[in-house]
Design a protein around this motif. Sequence first.
Motif, PDB file in Angstrom:
ATOM      1  N   GLU A  67       0.843  -1.191   0.000  1.00 56.46           N
ATOM      2  CA  GLU A  67       0.000   0.000   0.000  1.00 56.46           C
ATOM      3  C   GLU A  67       0.876   1.236   0.000  1.00 56.46           C
ATOM      4  OE1 GLU A  67      -2.269  -0.224   3.600  1.00 56.46           O
ATOM      5  OE2 GLU A  67      -3.361  -1.997   2.958  1.00 56.46           O
ATOM      6  N   ARG A  68       0.469   2.231  -0.767  1.00 62.27           N
ATOM      7  CA  ARG A  68       1.053   3.566  -0.684  1.00 62.27           C
ATOM      8  C   ARG A  68      -0.057   4.460  -0.169  1.00 62.27           C
ATOM      9  NH1 ARG A  68       0.974   8.429  -3.109  1.00 62.27           N
ATOM     10  NH2 ARG A  68       2.916   9.620  -3.142  1.00 62.27           N
ATOM     11  N   LEU A  69       0.182   5.093   0.967  1.00 62.32           N
ATOM     12  CA  LEU A  69      -0.849   5.871   1.637  1.00 62.32           C
ATOM     13  C   LEU A  69      -0.438   7.340   1.705  1.00 62.32           C
ATOM     14  CD1 LEU A  69      -0.125   3.087   3.487  1.00 62.32           C
ATOM     15  CD2 LEU A  69      -2.392   3.662   4.285  1.00 62.32           C
ATOM     16  N   THR A  70      -1.371   8.222   1.390  1.00 63.20           N
ATOM     17  CA  THR A  70      -1.171   9.655   1.550  1.00 63.20           C
ATOM     18  C   THR A  70      -1.982  10.084   2.762  1.00 63.20           C
ATOM     19  OG1 THR A  70      -0.928   9.940  -0.832  1.00 63.20           O
ATOM     20  CG2 THR A  70      -1.414  11.919   0.465  1.00 63.20           C
ATOM     21  N   ILE A  71      -1.332  10.797   3.663  1.00 57.88           N
ATOM     22  CA  ILE A  71      -1.973  11.228   4.908  1.00 57.88           C
ATOM     23  C   ILE A  71      -2.193  12.737   4.853  1.00 57.88           C
ATOM     24  CG2 ILE A  71      -1.829  11.226   7.423  1.00 57.88           C
ATOM     25  CD1 ILE A  71      -1.739   8.383   6.025  1.00 57.88           C
ATOM     26  N   ARG A  72      -3.424  13.151   5.142  1.00 62.18           N
ATOM     27  CA  ARG A  72      -3.789  14.562   5.195  1.00 62.18           C
ATOM     28  C   ARG A  72      -4.548  14.804   6.498  1.00 62.18           C
ATOM     29  NH1 ARG A  72      -7.717  15.035   1.206  1.00 62.18           N
ATOM     30  NH2 ARG A  72      -9.266  14.958   2.849  1.00 62.18           N
ATOM     31  N   ASP A  73      -4.105  15.754   7.279  1.00 58.02           N
ATOM     32  CA  ASP A  73      -4.751  16.079   8.552  1.00 58.02           C
ATOM     33  C   ASP A  73      -4.895  14.853   9.457  1.00 58.02           C
ATOM     34  OD1 ASP A  73      -5.015  18.759   7.736  1.00 58.02           O
ATOM     35  OD2 ASP A  73      -6.934  18.339   6.753  1.00 58.02           O
ATOM     36  N   GLY A  74      -3.874  13.993   9.448  1.00 57.11           N
ATOM     37  CA  GLY A  74      -3.858  12.838  10.341  1.00 57.11           C
ATOM     38  C   GLY A  74      -4.690  11.653   9.898  1.00 57.11           C
ATOM     39  N   ARG A  75      -5.249  11.708   8.684  1.00 55.75           N
ATOM     40  CA  ARG A  75      -6.076  10.611   8.185  1.00 55.75           C
ATOM     41  C   ARG A  75      -5.666  10.236   6.762  1.00 55.75           C
ATOM     42  NH1 ARG A  75     -12.092  12.000   9.466  1.00 55.75           N
ATOM     43  NH2 ARG A  75     -12.383   9.762   9.466  1.00 55.75           N
ATOM     44  N   ILE A  76      -5.968   9.022   6.373  1.00 53.08           N
ATOM     45  CA  ILE A  76      -5.599   8.514   5.058  1.00 53.08           C
ATOM     46  C   ILE A  76      -6.559   9.095   4.015  1.00 53.08           C
ATOM     47  CG2 ILE A  76      -5.324   6.449   3.637  1.00 53.08           C
ATOM     48  CD1 ILE A  76      -4.986   4.934   6.426  1.00 53.08           C
ATOM     49  N   SER A  77      -6.003   9.887   3.099  1.00 53.29           N
ATOM     50  CA  SER A  77      -6.841  10.524   2.073  1.00 53.29           C
ATOM     51  C   SER A  77      -6.736   9.824   0.722  1.00 53.29           C
ATOM     52  CB  SER A  77      -6.464  11.997   1.914  1.00 53.29           C
ATOM     53  OG  SER A  77      -5.116  12.119   1.479  1.00 53.29           O
ATOM     54  N   HIS A  78      -5.648   9.122   0.500  1.00 52.39           N
ATOM     55  CA  HIS A  78      -5.463   8.396  -0.752  1.00 52.39           C
ATOM     56  C   HIS A  78      -4.690   7.122  -0.460  1.00 52.39           C
ATOM     57  CE1 HIS A  78      -3.728   7.289  -4.669  1.00 52.39           C
ATOM     58  NE2 HIS A  78      -4.882   7.751  -5.135  1.00 52.39           N
ATOM     59  N   MET A  79      -5.091   6.043  -1.129  1.00 50.65           N
ATOM     60  CA  MET A  79      -4.384   4.779  -0.962  1.00 50.65           C
ATOM     61  C   MET A  79      -4.311   4.087  -2.311  1.00 50.65           C
ATOM     62  SD  MET A  79      -5.247   1.489   1.474  1.00 50.65           S
ATOM     63  CE  MET A  79      -5.347   2.481   2.942  1.00 50.65           C
ATOM     64  N   ARG A  80      -3.157   3.541  -2.585  1.00 59.54           N
ATOM     65  CA  ARG A  80      -2.962   2.695  -3.768  1.00 59.54           C
ATOM     66  C   ARG A  80      -2.594   1.321  -3.235  1.00 59.54           C
ATOM     67  NH1 ARG A  80      -2.460   3.225  -9.567  1.00 59.54           N
ATOM     68  NH2 ARG A  80      -2.038   1.085 -10.161  1.00 59.54           N
ATOM     69  N   ILE A  81      -3.443   0.323  -3.463  1.00 58.14           N
ATOM     70  CA  ILE A  81      -3.219  -1.037  -2.983  1.00 58.14           C
ATOM     71  C   ILE A  81      -2.818  -1.907  -4.169  1.00 58.14           C
ATOM     72  CG2 ILE A  81      -4.225  -3.062  -1.871  1.00 58.14           C
ATOM     73  CD1 ILE A  81      -6.258  -1.194  -0.551  1.00 58.14           C
ATOM     74  N   ILE A  82      -1.779  -2.686  -3.967  1.00 57.84           N
ATOM     75  CA  ILE A  82      -1.319  -3.595  -5.006  1.00 57.84           C
ATOM     76  C   ILE A  82      -1.322  -5.014  -4.445  1.00 57.84           C
ATOM     77  CG2 ILE A  82       0.619  -4.242  -6.486  1.00 57.84           C
ATOM     78  CD1 ILE A  82       1.431  -1.250  -6.372  1.00 57.84           C
ATOM     79  N   PHE A  83      -2.027  -5.902  -5.123  1.00 62.07           N
ATOM     80  CA  PHE A  83      -2.002  -7.327  -4.789  1.00 62.07           C
ATOM     81  C   PHE A  83      -2.432  -8.104  -6.023  1.00 62.07           C
ATOM     82  CE2 PHE A  83      -6.310  -6.031  -3.697  1.00 62.07           C
ATOM     83  CZ  PHE A  83      -7.092  -7.055  -4.217  1.00 62.07           C
ATOM     84  N   ASP A  84      -2.145  -9.399  -6.023  1.00 62.69           N
ATOM     85  CA  ASP A  84      -2.493 -10.260  -7.149  1.00 62.69           C
ATOM     86  C   ASP A  84      -3.920 -10.761  -6.957  1.00 62.69           C
ATOM     87  OD1 ASP A  84      -2.653 -12.032  -9.244  1.00 62.69           O
ATOM     88  OD2 ASP A  84      -0.991 -13.306  -8.567  1.00 62.69           O
ATOM     89  N   ARG A  85      -4.800 -10.356  -7.824  1.00 70.20           N
ATOM     90  CA  ARG A  85      -6.214 -10.737  -7.747  1.00 70.20           C
ATOM     91  C   ARG A  85      -6.486 -12.151  -8.240  1.00 70.20           C
ATOM     92  NH1 ARG A  85     -10.861  -6.735  -9.990  1.00 70.20           N
ATOM     93  NH2 ARG A  85     -12.270  -8.454  -9.808  1.00 70.20           N
ATOM     94  N   ALA A  86      -5.607 -12.692  -9.070  1.00 68.41           N
ATOM     95  CA  ALA A  86      -5.842 -13.991  -9.710  1.00 68.41           C
ATOM     96  C   ALA A  86      -6.128 -15.117  -8.715  1.00 68.41           C
ATOM     97  CB  ALA A  86      -4.681 -14.356 -10.627  1.00 68.41           C
TER      98      ALA A  86
END
Length: 125
Positions: free
Chosen positions: A94-113
């Motif tokens: 996960e790549r998480l962007t934090i704004r005002d102490g909370r997660i505002s954006h997340m990019r999750i990478i995993f294999d769905r197959a």
Amino acid sequence: MTDPGSAALDVALAYHRAWTGHDIELAMSYVADDIVCQAPPGRLEGIAAFRAFMGPFSQILTRSELIAAFGDDTTAVLMYDTDTVPVPDAPGAERLTIRDGRISHMRIIFDRAPFDAARQAAASR
């Protein structure tokens, strides 16, 4: 490996501990109402859509091991290995962007197959 002393990393790790501990309510307390999440199933907007995605995953989780965690004042990256009821080896990041102490954006990478295969196998029984 973790990088101590990062504001974003502190939030990301608290969120990670909550959802891997099956406490989705606590996990959502670290998430902004207007979160945008990019995940293999598609773009999720808002906390309700995000909860609908993460809640069920948290409930099928049987093990989680944090492999690495890094962050600065606004961004954190977590890499972890998980086992779930249908898929015994499901690594993710996960790549998480934090704004005002909370997660505002997340990019999750995993294999769905493997999850798709498990769903198909269960449906054919």
